[in-house]
Design an enzyme around this catalytic site. Structure first.
Site, PDB file in Angstrom:
ATOM      1  N   ASP A  57       0.703  -1.262  -0.031  1.00 21.24           N
ATOM      2  CA  ASP A  57       0.028   0.019  -0.077  1.00 21.24           C
ATOM      3  C   ASP A  57       0.950   1.235  -0.025  1.00 21.24           C
ATOM      4  OD1 ASP A  57       0.733  -0.433   2.745  1.00 21.24           O
ATOM      5  OD2 ASP A  57      -1.353  -0.209   3.488  1.00 21.24           O
ATOM      6  N   LEU A 174      -5.178  -8.569  12.223  1.00 19.15           N
ATOM      7  CA  LEU A 174      -6.438  -8.420  11.453  1.00 19.15           C
ATOM      8  C   LEU A 174      -6.936  -6.862  11.590  1.00 19.15           C
ATOM      9  CD1 LEU A 174      -8.301 -11.654  12.598  1.00 19.15           C
ATOM     10  CD2 LEU A 174      -7.255 -11.126  10.441  1.00 19.15           C
ATOM     11  N   SER A 176      -6.758  -4.440  14.146  1.00 13.67           N
ATOM     12  CA  SER A 176      -7.308  -4.020  15.490  1.00 13.67           C
ATOM     13  C   SER A 176      -6.924  -2.745  15.765  1.00 13.67           C
ATOM     14  CB  SER A 176      -6.918  -4.694  16.452  1.00 13.67           C
ATOM     15  OG  SER A 176      -5.496  -4.888  16.761  1.00 13.67           O
ATOM     16  N   SER A 177      -5.877  -2.076  15.374  1.00 11.84           N
ATOM     17  CA  SER A 177      -5.490  -0.811  15.582  1.00 11.84           C
ATOM     18  C   SER A 177      -6.271   0.190  14.950  1.00 11.84           C
ATOM     19  CB  SER A 177      -4.116  -0.411  14.982  1.00 11.84           C
ATOM     20  OG  SER A 177      -3.065  -1.269  15.797  1.00 11.84           O
ATOM     21  N   GLU A 224      -2.012   7.682  12.724  1.00 19.75           N
ATOM     22  CA  GLU A 224      -1.196   6.271  13.215  1.00 19.75           C
ATOM     23  C   GLU A 224       0.316   6.919  12.506  1.00 19.75           C
ATOM     24  OE1 GLU A 224      -2.648   2.678  12.549  1.00 19.75           O
ATOM     25  OE2 GLU A 224      -1.047   1.671  12.420  1.00 19.75           O
ATOM     26  N   ASP A 236      -5.432  -0.331   6.032  1.00 18.39           N
ATOM     27  CA  ASP A 236      -6.340  -0.875   6.843  1.00 18.39           C
ATOM     28  C   ASP A 236      -7.661   0.046   7.346  1.00 18.39           C
ATOM     29  OD1 ASP A 236      -4.480  -2.772   7.172  1.00 18.39           O
ATOM     30  OD2 ASP A 236      -3.561  -1.744   8.843  1.00 18.39           O
TER      31      ASP A 236
HETATM   32  C1  GLA Z   1      -0.225  -3.278   8.379  1.00 19.37           C
HETATM   33  C2  GLA Z   1      -0.110  -1.582   7.969  1.00 19.37           C
HETATM   34  C3  GLA Z   1      -0.865  -1.708   6.474  1.00 19.37           C
HETATM   35  C4  GLA Z   1      -0.072  -2.604   5.414  1.00 19.37           C
HETATM   36  C5  GLA Z   1       0.000  -4.043   6.202  1.00 19.37           C
HETATM   37  C6  GLA Z   1       0.737  -4.711   5.155  1.00 19.37           C
HETATM   38  O1  GLA Z   1      -1.433  -3.551   8.710  1.00 19.37           O
HETATM   39  O2  GLA Z   1      -1.037  -0.963   8.697  1.00 19.37           O
HETATM   40  O3  GLA Z   1      -0.773  -0.499   5.833  1.00 19.37           O
HETATM   41  O4  GLA Z   1       0.885  -2.065   5.235  1.00 19.37           O
HETATM   42  O5  GLA Z   1       0.617  -4.096   7.440  1.00 19.37           O
HETATM   43  O6  GLA Z   1       0.125  -4.971   4.151  1.00 19.37           O
END
Ligand code: GLA
Length: 465
Positions: A57, A174, A176-177, A224, A236
Protein backbone atom coordinates in the site's frame (compact mmCIF):
# COMPACT_ATOMS: atom_id res chain seq x y z
CA UNK A 1 -4.01 -14.33 24.84
CA UNK A 2 -7.28 -14.23 26.77
CA UNK A 3 -10.18 -13.13 24.63
CA UNK A 4 -13.72 -12.71 25.94
CA UNK A 5 -15.61 -13.80 22.82
CA UNK A 6 -14.19 -17.33 22.61
CA UNK A 7 -16.52 -20.10 21.46
CA UNK A 8 -15.27 -23.69 21.86
CA UNK A 9 -16.66 -26.33 19.54
CA UNK A 10 -15.73 -30.00 19.60
CA UNK A 11 -12.96 -29.48 17.07
CA UNK A 12 -11.83 -25.87 17.34
CA UNK A 13 -11.70 -22.62 19.22
CA UNK A 14 -13.47 -19.81 17.39
CA UNK A 15 -13.63 -16.10 18.03
CA UNK A 16 -17.22 -15.02 17.53
CA UNK A 17 -18.17 -11.65 16.03
CA UNK A 18 -20.94 -11.52 18.64
CA UNK A 19 -24.34 -9.91 18.42
CA UNK A 20 -23.81 -6.14 17.94
CA UNK A 21 -26.93 -5.09 19.88
CA UNK A 22 -25.97 -7.24 22.86
CA UNK A 23 -22.39 -5.98 22.83
CA UNK A 24 -23.66 -2.41 22.59
CA UNK A 25 -26.06 -2.77 25.51
CA UNK A 26 -23.37 -4.37 27.66
CA UNK A 27 -20.86 -1.68 26.77
CA UNK A 28 -23.32 1.12 27.48
CA UNK A 29 -24.08 -0.21 30.97
CA UNK A 30 -20.36 -0.63 31.69
CA UNK A 31 -19.91 2.97 30.51
CA UNK A 32 -22.49 4.17 33.05
CA UNK A 33 -20.64 2.30 35.82
CA UNK A 34 -17.25 3.61 34.78
CA UNK A 35 -18.05 7.27 34.18
CA UNK A 36 -21.23 7.74 36.23
CA UNK A 37 -23.18 9.08 33.27
CA UNK A 38 -24.85 7.79 30.15
CA UNK A 39 -23.03 7.16 26.88
CA UNK A 40 -24.35 9.29 24.01
CA UNK A 41 -23.94 6.42 21.58
CA UNK A 42 -21.89 3.50 20.33
CA UNK A 43 -19.82 3.27 17.15
CA UNK A 44 -18.28 0.27 15.44
CA UNK A 45 -15.46 -0.24 12.96
CA UNK A 46 -14.46 -3.58 11.44
CA UNK A 47 -11.17 -5.45 11.26
CA UNK A 48 -10.05 -6.76 7.90
CA UNK A 49 -8.65 -9.63 5.92
CA UNK A 50 -6.76 -9.10 2.68
CA UNK A 51 -6.77 -11.42 -0.32
CA UNK A 52 -3.62 -9.86 -1.70
CA UNK A 53 -1.57 -6.70 -1.52
CA UNK A 54 0.57 -6.91 1.62
CA UNK A 55 3.42 -4.47 2.12
CA UNK A 56 2.56 -2.61 -1.07
CA UNK A 57 0.00 0.00 0.00
CA UNK A 58 2.87 2.38 0.77
CA UNK A 59 4.31 1.67 -2.70
CA UNK A 60 1.02 2.72 -4.36
CA UNK A 61 0.12 -0.88 -5.24
CA UNK A 62 -3.32 -2.46 -5.34
CA UNK A 63 -4.80 -4.26 -2.33
CA UNK A 64 -7.89 -6.47 -2.13
CA UNK A 65 -9.16 -6.24 1.44
CA UNK A 66 -12.54 -7.11 2.93
CA UNK A 67 -14.05 -6.04 6.23
CA UNK A 68 -14.77 -8.60 8.93
CA UNK A 69 -17.90 -8.85 11.05
CA UNK A 70 -15.46 -8.68 13.96
CA UNK A 71 -14.33 -5.25 15.05
CA UNK A 72 -14.09 -2.63 17.73
CA UNK A 73 -16.93 -0.89 19.58
CA UNK A 74 -16.56 2.52 21.18
CA UNK A 75 -19.16 3.96 23.56
CA UNK A 76 -18.65 7.68 24.16
CA UNK A 77 -20.06 10.88 25.60
CA UNK A 78 -18.76 14.41 24.93
CA UNK A 79 -16.96 16.70 27.39
CA UNK A 80 -16.44 20.44 27.21
CA UNK A 81 -13.13 20.69 29.13
CA UNK A 82 -10.69 19.42 26.46
CA UNK A 83 -10.14 16.22 28.43
CA UNK A 84 -10.07 12.82 26.80
CA UNK A 85 -10.69 9.93 29.20
CA UNK A 86 -10.29 6.45 27.79
CA UNK A 87 -10.59 2.91 29.01
CA UNK A 88 -10.61 -0.44 27.26
CA UNK A 89 -12.38 -3.57 28.47
CA UNK A 90 -9.84 -5.77 26.70
CA UNK A 91 -8.21 -7.63 29.58
CA UNK A 92 -4.79 -7.75 27.93
CA UNK A 93 -4.63 -3.96 27.55
CA UNK A 94 -6.76 -2.60 30.38
CA UNK A 95 -4.89 -0.57 32.97
CA UNK A 96 -7.71 1.72 34.05
CA UNK A 97 -8.70 5.12 32.71
CA UNK A 98 -6.08 7.10 30.75
CA UNK A 99 -6.61 10.85 30.76
CA UNK A 100 -5.16 13.29 28.25
CA UNK A 101 -5.46 17.08 28.29
CA UNK A 102 -6.06 17.82 24.63
CA UNK A 103 -4.95 21.44 24.77
CA UNK A 104 -1.47 20.13 25.61
CA UNK A 105 -1.15 18.15 22.43
CA UNK A 106 -2.20 21.12 20.29
CA UNK A 107 0.52 23.71 19.82
CA UNK A 108 3.12 21.42 18.27
CA UNK A 109 0.67 19.90 15.84
CA UNK A 110 1.43 20.63 12.18
CA UNK A 111 -1.15 22.12 9.81
CA UNK A 112 -2.89 19.70 7.52
CA UNK A 113 -1.41 21.24 4.40
CA UNK A 114 2.19 21.23 5.64
CA UNK A 115 2.88 17.97 7.44
CA UNK A 116 6.42 18.23 8.68
CA UNK A 117 7.65 15.23 10.69
CA UNK A 118 9.86 17.50 12.80
CA UNK A 119 6.73 19.25 14.05
CA UNK A 120 4.80 16.17 15.02
CA UNK A 121 2.44 16.58 17.97
CA UNK A 122 3.96 16.01 21.38
CA UNK A 123 2.94 12.71 22.85
CA UNK A 124 0.91 13.18 25.99
CA UNK A 125 2.56 10.42 28.05
CA UNK A 126 5.90 8.62 27.94
CA UNK A 127 4.59 5.33 26.54
CA UNK A 128 4.19 5.61 22.78
CA UNK A 129 3.02 1.97 22.56
CA UNK A 130 -0.02 2.52 24.75
CA UNK A 131 -3.31 1.74 22.99
CA UNK A 132 -4.77 5.10 24.01
CA UNK A 133 -2.31 6.92 21.73
CA UNK A 134 -4.24 5.67 18.74
CA UNK A 135 -7.37 7.34 20.09
CA UNK A 136 -5.64 10.58 21.08
CA UNK A 137 -3.95 10.63 17.67
CA UNK A 138 -7.32 10.33 15.95
CA UNK A 139 -8.72 13.32 17.81
CA UNK A 140 -5.59 15.31 16.96
CA UNK A 141 -5.92 14.32 13.28
CA UNK A 142 -9.62 15.24 13.23
CA UNK A 143 -8.77 18.62 14.68
CA UNK A 144 -6.24 19.05 11.86
CA UNK A 145 -8.81 18.00 9.25
CA UNK A 146 -11.28 20.52 10.68
CA UNK A 147 -8.85 23.33 9.87
CA UNK A 148 -9.56 22.89 6.17
CA UNK A 149 -12.97 21.14 6.22
CA UNK A 150 -15.59 23.19 8.10
CA UNK A 151 -18.00 20.24 8.46
CA UNK A 152 -15.33 18.51 10.57
CA UNK A 153 -14.35 21.48 12.70
CA UNK A 154 -14.41 20.38 16.32
CA UNK A 155 -16.27 22.48 18.89
CA UNK A 156 -13.97 24.54 21.12
CA UNK A 157 -13.08 22.64 24.29
CA UNK A 158 -14.29 19.34 22.84
CA UNK A 159 -13.27 16.25 24.78
CA UNK A 160 -14.83 12.88 25.49
CA UNK A 161 -15.16 9.91 27.78
CA UNK A 162 -14.82 6.67 25.92
CA UNK A 163 -15.02 2.97 26.62
CA UNK A 164 -13.74 0.36 24.16
CA UNK A 165 -14.30 -3.32 23.55
CA UNK A 166 -13.18 -5.43 20.61
CA UNK A 167 -14.07 -8.79 19.16
CA UNK A 168 -10.72 -8.82 17.31
CA UNK A 169 -7.59 -10.44 18.67
CA UNK A 170 -5.29 -7.56 19.62
CA UNK A 171 -2.18 -7.54 17.42
CA UNK A 172 -3.68 -10.46 15.47
CA UNK A 173 -2.85 -8.96 12.07
CA UNK A 174 -6.54 -8.26 11.47
CA UNK A 175 -6.21 -4.53 11.85
CA UNK A 176 -7.28 -4.07 15.44
CA UNK A 177 -5.49 -0.69 15.54
CA UNK A 178 -7.32 0.73 12.53
CA UNK A 179 -10.65 -0.59 13.86
CA UNK A 180 -10.02 1.29 17.09
CA UNK A 181 -9.01 4.44 15.22
CA UNK A 182 -11.99 4.37 12.89
CA UNK A 183 -14.56 3.61 15.61
CA UNK A 184 -13.15 6.45 17.73
CA UNK A 185 -13.15 8.72 14.67
CA UNK A 186 -16.85 8.02 14.09
CA UNK A 187 -17.59 8.84 17.73
CA UNK A 188 -15.67 12.13 17.61
CA UNK A 189 -17.29 13.18 14.34
CA UNK A 190 -20.74 12.39 15.75
CA UNK A 191 -20.22 14.17 19.06
CA UNK A 192 -18.04 17.14 18.23
CA UNK A 193 -18.33 18.30 14.61
CA UNK A 194 -21.09 20.19 12.72
CA UNK A 195 -21.69 17.15 10.50
CA UNK A 196 -22.36 14.97 13.53
CA UNK A 197 -24.26 17.54 15.55
CA UNK A 198 -26.63 18.22 12.66
CA UNK A 199 -27.38 14.54 12.18
CA UNK A 200 -28.78 12.17 14.80
CA UNK A 201 -26.74 8.97 15.18
CA UNK A 202 -28.45 6.77 12.63
CA UNK A 203 -28.63 9.60 10.12
CA UNK A 204 -24.89 10.12 10.37
CA UNK A 205 -24.32 6.82 8.58
CA UNK A 206 -26.20 8.22 5.60
CA UNK A 207 -24.88 11.78 5.94
CA UNK A 208 -21.25 10.74 5.53
CA UNK A 209 -20.50 10.88 1.83
CA UNK A 210 -17.97 8.61 0.14
CA UNK A 211 -15.63 11.58 -0.05
CA UNK A 212 -16.11 12.20 3.71
CA UNK A 213 -15.20 8.60 4.45
CA UNK A 214 -12.11 8.90 2.29
CA UNK A 215 -11.08 12.04 4.19
CA UNK A 216 -11.70 10.40 7.57
CA UNK A 217 -9.70 7.33 6.58
CA UNK A 218 -6.83 9.63 5.54
CA UNK A 219 -7.05 11.43 8.89
CA UNK A 220 -6.80 8.08 10.71
CA UNK A 221 -3.69 7.33 8.66
CA UNK A 222 -2.20 10.65 9.79
CA UNK A 223 -2.95 9.70 13.38
CA UNK A 224 -1.08 6.43 13.03
CA UNK A 225 1.86 7.71 10.98
CA UNK A 226 2.44 11.14 12.49
CA UNK A 227 1.16 10.74 16.01
CA UNK A 228 1.74 7.09 16.92
CA UNK A 229 4.76 6.70 14.67
CA UNK A 230 3.74 3.42 12.97
CA UNK A 231 4.42 3.07 9.24
CA UNK A 232 0.94 2.28 8.03
CA UNK A 233 0.20 2.71 4.35
CA UNK A 234 -3.56 3.29 4.53
CA UNK A 235 -4.90 -0.16 3.62
CA UNK A 236 -6.43 -0.85 7.03
CA UNK A 237 -8.10 2.52 7.57
CA UNK A 238 -9.50 2.52 4.03
CA UNK A 239 -11.26 -0.81 4.35
CA UNK A 240 -12.52 0.03 7.86
CA UNK A 241 -14.06 3.29 6.65
CA UNK A 242 -15.10 2.35 3.10
CA UNK A 243 -15.98 -1.38 3.07
CA UNK A 244 -19.18 -2.68 1.47
CA UNK A 245 -21.03 -5.73 2.79
CA UNK A 246 -20.54 -8.81 0.62
CA UNK A 247 -17.70 -7.21 -1.32
CA UNK A 248 -13.96 -7.19 -1.51
CA UNK A 249 -12.61 -3.69 -2.20
CA UNK A 250 -10.14 -3.34 -5.01
CA UNK A 251 -8.11 -0.48 -3.61
CA UNK A 252 -5.74 1.37 -5.91
CA UNK A 253 -3.27 3.02 -3.55
CA UNK A 254 -2.03 5.39 -6.27
CA UNK A 255 -5.03 7.58 -5.56
CA UNK A 256 -7.02 5.57 -3.01
CA UNK A 257 -9.91 4.94 -5.37
CA UNK A 258 -11.89 1.83 -4.52
CA UNK A 259 -13.95 -0.55 -6.60
CA UNK A 260 -16.22 -2.96 -4.71
CA UNK A 261 -16.03 -6.41 -6.30
CA UNK A 262 -18.29 -9.36 -5.77
CA UNK A 263 -16.72 -12.16 -3.82
CA UNK A 264 -19.57 -14.62 -4.26
CA UNK A 265 -17.77 -16.39 -7.11
CA UNK A 266 -14.96 -17.40 -4.74
CA UNK A 267 -17.15 -18.37 -1.84
CA UNK A 268 -19.60 -20.59 -3.67
CA UNK A 269 -19.07 -23.83 -1.75
CA UNK A 270 -16.04 -22.45 0.08
CA UNK A 271 -15.24 -20.45 3.18
CA UNK A 272 -12.56 -17.98 4.10
CA UNK A 273 -11.27 -18.34 7.62
CA UNK A 274 -8.70 -16.27 9.43
CA UNK A 275 -6.41 -18.31 11.64
CA UNK A 276 -5.08 -16.19 14.49
CA UNK A 277 -1.72 -17.73 15.36
CA UNK A 278 -1.84 -16.31 18.88
CA UNK A 279 1.49 -14.60 18.21
CA UNK A 280 0.82 -10.89 18.43
CA UNK A 281 2.64 -8.48 16.15
CA UNK A 282 3.54 -4.84 16.63
CA UNK A 283 3.85 -2.35 13.83
CA UNK A 284 5.72 0.20 15.85
CA UNK A 285 8.57 -2.15 16.86
CA UNK A 286 10.92 -1.45 13.96
CA UNK A 287 10.93 -4.67 11.90
CA UNK A 288 8.01 -3.57 9.75
CA UNK A 289 9.69 -0.22 9.08
CA UNK A 290 12.94 -1.97 8.33
CA UNK A 291 11.39 -4.10 5.56
CA UNK A 292 9.72 -1.03 4.15
CA UNK A 293 13.00 0.90 4.17
CA UNK A 294 14.73 -1.92 2.21
CA UNK A 295 12.10 -1.70 -0.52
CA UNK A 296 12.26 2.09 -0.54
CA UNK A 297 16.04 1.95 -0.98
CA UNK A 298 15.49 -0.30 -4.01
CA UNK A 299 12.91 2.14 -5.39
CA UNK A 300 15.31 4.99 -4.87
CA UNK A 301 18.05 3.20 -6.83
CA UNK A 302 15.62 2.64 -9.68
CA UNK A 303 14.65 6.31 -9.62
CA UNK A 304 11.06 5.90 -8.44
CA UNK A 305 9.34 7.46 -5.46
CA UNK A 306 6.53 4.88 -5.74
CA UNK A 307 7.40 1.33 -6.75
CA UNK A 308 4.08 0.90 -8.57
CA UNK A 309 5.43 3.31 -11.18
CA UNK A 310 8.19 0.83 -12.04
CA UNK A 311 5.56 -1.43 -13.65
CA UNK A 312 3.20 -0.79 -16.58
CA UNK A 313 -0.57 -0.37 -16.12
CA UNK A 314 -1.23 -4.08 -16.69
CA UNK A 315 1.92 -5.70 -15.34
CA UNK A 316 3.02 -9.25 -16.04
CA UNK A 317 5.79 -11.50 -14.77
CA UNK A 318 8.10 -10.45 -17.58
CA UNK A 319 7.86 -6.83 -16.41
CA UNK A 320 9.06 -7.90 -12.96
CA UNK A 321 12.04 -9.67 -14.53
CA UNK A 322 12.84 -6.56 -16.49
CA UNK A 323 12.83 -4.31 -13.38
CA UNK A 324 14.94 -6.81 -11.43
CA UNK A 325 17.50 -6.88 -14.25
CA UNK A 326 17.62 -3.11 -14.18
CA UNK A 327 18.13 -3.22 -10.41
CA UNK A 328 21.02 -5.71 -10.84
CA UNK A 329 22.64 -3.49 -13.44
CA UNK A 330 22.41 -0.38 -11.24
CA UNK A 331 23.56 -2.20 -8.10
CA UNK A 332 26.47 -4.02 -9.74
CA UNK A 333 29.20 -1.65 -8.62
CA UNK A 334 27.70 -0.87 -5.20
CA UNK A 335 28.50 -2.44 -1.84
CA UNK A 336 25.28 -1.44 -0.11
CA UNK A 337 22.17 0.65 -0.65
CA UNK A 338 21.87 3.48 1.87
CA UNK A 339 23.77 1.17 4.23
CA UNK A 340 21.38 -1.73 3.53
CA UNK A 341 22.19 -5.18 2.14
CA UNK A 342 21.70 -5.26 -1.64
CA UNK A 343 20.40 -8.88 -1.77
CA UNK A 344 17.86 -8.05 0.97
CA UNK A 345 16.70 -4.92 -0.87
CA UNK A 346 16.36 -7.00 -4.03
CA UNK A 347 14.17 -9.54 -2.24
CA UNK A 348 11.89 -6.78 -0.85
CA UNK A 349 11.70 -5.36 -4.36
CA UNK A 350 10.78 -8.75 -5.81
CA UNK A 351 8.07 -9.21 -3.17
CA UNK A 352 6.56 -5.81 -3.89
CA UNK A 353 6.58 -6.29 -7.66
CA UNK A 354 5.25 -9.85 -7.71
CA UNK A 355 2.60 -8.88 -5.14
CA UNK A 356 1.52 -6.06 -7.45
CA UNK A 357 1.23 -8.49 -10.37
CA UNK A 358 -0.84 -10.87 -8.22
CA UNK A 359 -3.13 -8.02 -7.17
CA UNK A 360 -3.75 -6.95 -10.75
CA UNK A 361 -4.47 -10.55 -11.72
CA UNK A 362 -6.98 -10.90 -8.87
CA UNK A 363 -8.58 -7.59 -9.74
CA UNK A 364 -9.15 -8.71 -13.33
CA UNK A 365 -10.37 -12.10 -12.21
CA UNK A 366 -12.91 -10.74 -9.71
CA UNK A 367 -14.06 -7.86 -11.88
CA UNK A 368 -14.95 -10.36 -14.59
CA UNK A 369 -12.33 -8.99 -16.95
CA UNK A 370 -10.47 -12.29 -17.13
CA UNK A 371 -12.65 -14.37 -19.41
CA UNK A 372 -12.08 -18.06 -19.74
CA UNK A 373 -10.95 -18.71 -16.18
CA UNK A 374 -12.97 -21.78 -15.34
CA UNK A 375 -11.80 -22.40 -11.84
CA UNK A 376 -11.96 -19.02 -10.15
CA UNK A 377 -11.66 -20.43 -6.65
CA UNK A 378 -8.59 -22.53 -7.35
CA UNK A 379 -6.94 -19.62 -9.17
CA UNK A 380 -7.62 -17.36 -6.20
CA UNK A 381 -6.27 -20.10 -3.93
CA UNK A 382 -3.07 -20.33 -5.97
CA UNK A 383 -2.64 -16.56 -5.74
CA UNK A 384 -3.08 -16.69 -1.96
CA UNK A 385 -0.44 -19.38 -1.60
CA UNK A 386 2.00 -17.67 -3.96
CA UNK A 387 1.51 -14.52 -1.85
CA UNK A 388 2.49 -16.45 1.25
CA UNK A 389 5.66 -17.82 -0.32
CA UNK A 390 6.63 -14.30 -1.27
CA UNK A 391 5.92 -13.04 2.28
CA UNK A 392 8.08 -15.91 3.58
CA UNK A 393 11.01 -15.85 1.16
CA UNK A 394 11.18 -12.30 -0.20
CA UNK A 395 9.48 -9.94 2.23
CA UNK A 396 10.74 -12.20 5.05
CA UNK A 397 7.94 -11.20 7.39
CA UNK A 398 6.57 -14.69 8.08
CA UNK A 399 7.32 -16.88 11.10
CA UNK A 400 7.33 -20.54 12.00
CA UNK A 401 3.75 -21.00 13.17
CA UNK A 402 2.35 -19.12 10.17
CA UNK A 403 4.38 -21.27 7.76
CA UNK A 404 3.21 -24.42 9.52
CA UNK A 405 -0.42 -23.29 9.35
CA UNK A 406 -0.14 -22.65 5.62
CA UNK A 407 1.51 -26.04 5.01
CA UNK A 408 -1.05 -27.82 7.17
CA UNK A 409 -3.96 -26.06 5.47
CA UNK A 410 -2.70 -27.03 2.02
CA UNK A 411 -2.10 -30.61 3.16
CA UNK A 412 -5.74 -30.74 4.32
CA UNK A 413 -7.13 -29.67 0.98
CA UNK A 414 -7.29 -25.87 1.31
CA UNK A 415 -7.44 -24.08 -2.04
CA UNK A 416 -4.89 -21.58 -0.77
CA UNK A 417 -3.52 -19.94 2.37
CA UNK A 418 -1.39 -16.94 3.24
CA UNK A 419 -0.13 -14.76 6.01
CA UNK A 420 -2.00 -11.43 6.02
CA UNK A 421 -1.21 -8.04 7.52
CA UNK A 422 2.19 -6.70 8.44
CA UNK A 423 3.66 -10.04 9.55
CA UNK A 424 6.03 -10.97 12.41
CA UNK A 425 2.96 -12.41 14.13
CA UNK A 426 -0.71 -12.20 13.25
CA UNK A 427 -3.09 -14.30 11.16
CA UNK A 428 -3.23 -16.60 8.16
CA UNK A 429 -6.12 -16.47 5.69
CA UNK A 430 -7.33 -19.87 4.45
CA UNK A 431 -9.70 -20.62 1.57
CA UNK A 432 -11.26 -24.02 2.15
CA UNK A 433 -14.39 -26.09 1.71
CA UNK A 434 -16.51 -26.24 4.91
CA UNK A 435 -16.35 -30.04 5.00
CA UNK A 436 -12.57 -29.93 5.47
CA UNK A 437 -12.61 -27.53 8.43
CA UNK A 438 -13.09 -30.00 11.33
CA UNK A 439 -10.04 -32.11 10.41
CA UNK A 440 -8.01 -29.03 9.64
CA UNK A 441 -8.83 -27.32 12.92
CA UNK A 442 -7.91 -30.48 14.83
CA UNK A 443 -4.52 -30.38 13.05
CA UNK A 444 -4.13 -26.71 14.01
CA UNK A 445 -4.71 -27.61 17.66
CA UNK A 446 -1.67 -29.89 17.41
CA UNK A 447 0.46 -26.98 16.14
CA UNK A 448 -0.44 -24.61 18.97
CA UNK A 449 -3.06 -24.35 21.69
CA UNK A 450 -3.20 -20.59 21.11
CA UNK A 451 -4.72 -20.81 17.64
CA UNK A 452 -8.15 -19.20 17.21
CA UNK A 453 -10.34 -19.26 14.11
CA UNK A 454 -12.50 -16.43 12.76
CA UNK A 455 -15.10 -16.74 10.07
CA UNK A 456 -14.37 -14.16 7.36
CA UNK A 457 -17.71 -12.73 6.27
CA UNK A 458 -17.37 -9.64 4.04
CA UNK A 459 -19.06 -6.98 6.16
CA UNK A 460 -19.93 -3.29 6.40
CA UNK A 461 -17.76 -0.22 7.06
CA UNK A 462 -17.53 1.82 10.27
CA UNK A 463 -20.94 3.02 11.47
CA UNK A 464 -23.01 4.30 14.36
CA UNK A 465 -25.10 1.61 16.03
C1 GLA B 1 -0.14 -3.13 8.29
C2 GLA B 1 -0.20 -1.67 7.82
C3 GLA B 1 -0.82 -1.59 6.44
C4 GLA B 1 -0.13 -2.52 5.47
C5 GLA B 1 -0.03 -3.92 6.06
C6 GLA B 1 0.80 -4.83 5.21
O1 GLA B 1 -1.41 -3.63 8.52
O2 GLA B 1 -0.95 -0.90 8.72
O3 GLA B 1 -0.80 -0.27 5.97
O4 GLA B 1 1.11 -2.00 5.11
O5 GLA B 1 0.55 -3.91 7.35
O6 GLA B 1 0.20 -4.98 3.98
Amino acid sequence: MAQWNIVRTSDAVWLAPGEPREIESDLVSRFQEEYGRAASGTWFAPGRANLNGEHIDFHAGRCLPLALAHGTYVAAAPRTDSQLRMRTLDASLDDGVSTVALDQIGPAAPHAESPDPSEVAELPTGDAEHWSHYVTGVLWALRELGRTQPEFQLEAGFGADILVISTLPIGGGLSSSAALECAAMMAFVALGTPLGLQNPLQDLNAALTRENRKQLAAACVRAEVEFVGAGTGGLDQTIAMRARPGKVLSLDCRDFTVQPLDIGCILRGYRLIAVDTGEAHRLADGKFGDRRADAEAAAHLLGFTRLRDALPEKPRKADVTHVLEEFDRLAEQLESLDGRSIPACRRRLRHALTEMVRSEKLHHLLSGEAYGVRHVTSTVGDILTAGHMSMRDDAEVSFEVADLIVETALAHGAEGARLIGGGFGGSVLVLISPAAIPRLSAAFERISRNIRLLDVVPSAAAHAL
